[in-house]
Motif scaffolding. Structure first.
Motif, PDB file in Angstrom:
ATOM      1  N   GLN A  33       0.812  -1.222   0.000  1.00 50.37           N
ATOM      2  CA  GLN A  33       0.000   0.000   0.000  1.00 50.37           C
ATOM      3  C   GLN A  33       0.846   1.273   0.000  1.00 50.37           C
ATOM      4  OE1 GLN A  33      -2.704  -0.404   3.314  1.00 50.37           O
ATOM      5  NE2 GLN A  33      -3.775  -2.108   2.361  1.00 50.37           N
ATOM      6  N   PRO A  40       2.977   4.156  -1.449  1.00 55.75           N
ATOM      7  CA  PRO A  40       3.228   4.740  -2.771  1.00 55.75           C
ATOM      8  C   PRO A  40       4.691   4.565  -3.169  1.00 55.75           C
ATOM      9  CG  PRO A  40       1.976   6.258  -1.383  1.00 55.75           C
ATOM     10  CD  PRO A  40       2.428   5.121  -0.505  1.00 55.75           C
ATOM     11  N   HIS A  84       6.032  -0.930  -6.378  1.00 55.66           N
ATOM     12  CA  HIS A  84       5.348  -1.545  -7.520  1.00 55.66           C
ATOM     13  C   HIS A  84       4.899  -2.960  -7.177  1.00 55.66           C
ATOM     14  CE1 HIS A  84       4.212  -2.528 -11.573  1.00 55.66           C
ATOM     15  NE2 HIS A  84       4.932  -3.629 -11.467  1.00 55.66           N
ATOM     16  N   ASP A 140       8.903   1.836  -8.061  1.00 53.74           N
ATOM     17  CA  ASP A 140       8.637   2.561  -9.298  1.00 53.74           C
ATOM     18  C   ASP A 140       9.781   3.542  -9.568  1.00 53.74           C
ATOM     19  OD1 ASP A 140       6.103   1.400  -9.770  1.00 53.74           O
ATOM     20  OD2 ASP A 140       5.188   2.777  -8.329  1.00 53.74           O
ATOM     21  N   ALA A 175      10.645   7.111  -7.716  1.00 55.97           N
ATOM     22  CA  ALA A 175      10.301   7.123  -6.296  1.00 55.97           C
ATOM     23  C   ALA A 175      11.601   7.155  -5.489  1.00 55.97           C
ATOM     24  CB  ALA A 175       9.485   5.884  -5.934  1.00 55.97           C
TER      25      ALA A 175
END
Length: 151
Positions: free
Chosen positions: A45, A47, A50, A96, A99
């Motif tokens: 969860q 952010p 990936h 990702d 990030a």
């Protein structure tokens, strides 16, 4: 991971904090699979995360999702060690591109500790994170490529 030894030491250490899992009326045992699932769900969860696990695992999961009745494990990419009072967690993550890895790792640690401690009553003594890959946009294999690679 030192959870078992740490848990034993904490149980015998003078002044150690009481555990809601070890009472005068009995002991509650939390299986490792429970901790793995809670940690995996919390990490996913965050952010910038990936996926959990290696790139090879990601390809396998993409294939298995198309098999009727199969499921990707919530605890994939997560290893844990639990004692009576404590747990240690190891995660393999794919982040990702763009990030900030240090920030993502810090957020993963906070979320995993909160989810496991709140959900189980175990004290999380460490969360080790291995960043196995960075997902670059357009880098993912389309489902047809996974099929061809496995034939």
């Amino acid at each position: 991971m030192p959870a078992e030894g740490a848990a034993t030491a904490a149980a015998s250490a003078p002044g150690s904090a009481p555990s809601p899992l070890v009472t005068d009326r009995g002991v509650t045992t939390v299986e490792e699979i429970v901790v793995r699932k809670l940690a995996g769900l919390a990490a996913r969860q965050v952010p910038g995360v990936h996926a959990l696990g290696s790139a090879a695992r990601r390809s396998f999961d993409a294939l298995s999702e198309r098999i009727p009745g199969s499921r990707t494990q919530a605890g994939g990419g997560v290893a844990v060690e639990t004692g009576q009072r404590q747990a240690a967690v190891d995660l393999i993550v794919i982040v990702d591109y763009g990030a900030p890895i240090v920030n993502v790792a810090g957020k993963i640690r906070r979320e995993v500790v909160q989810a496991v401690e709140h959900g189980t009553g175990l004290q999380v003594v460490e969360v080790n994170i291995t960043v196995a890959d960075v997902l670059i946009p357009g880098d993912e294999e389309p489902p047809g490529e996974v099929d061809r690679a496995l034939r």
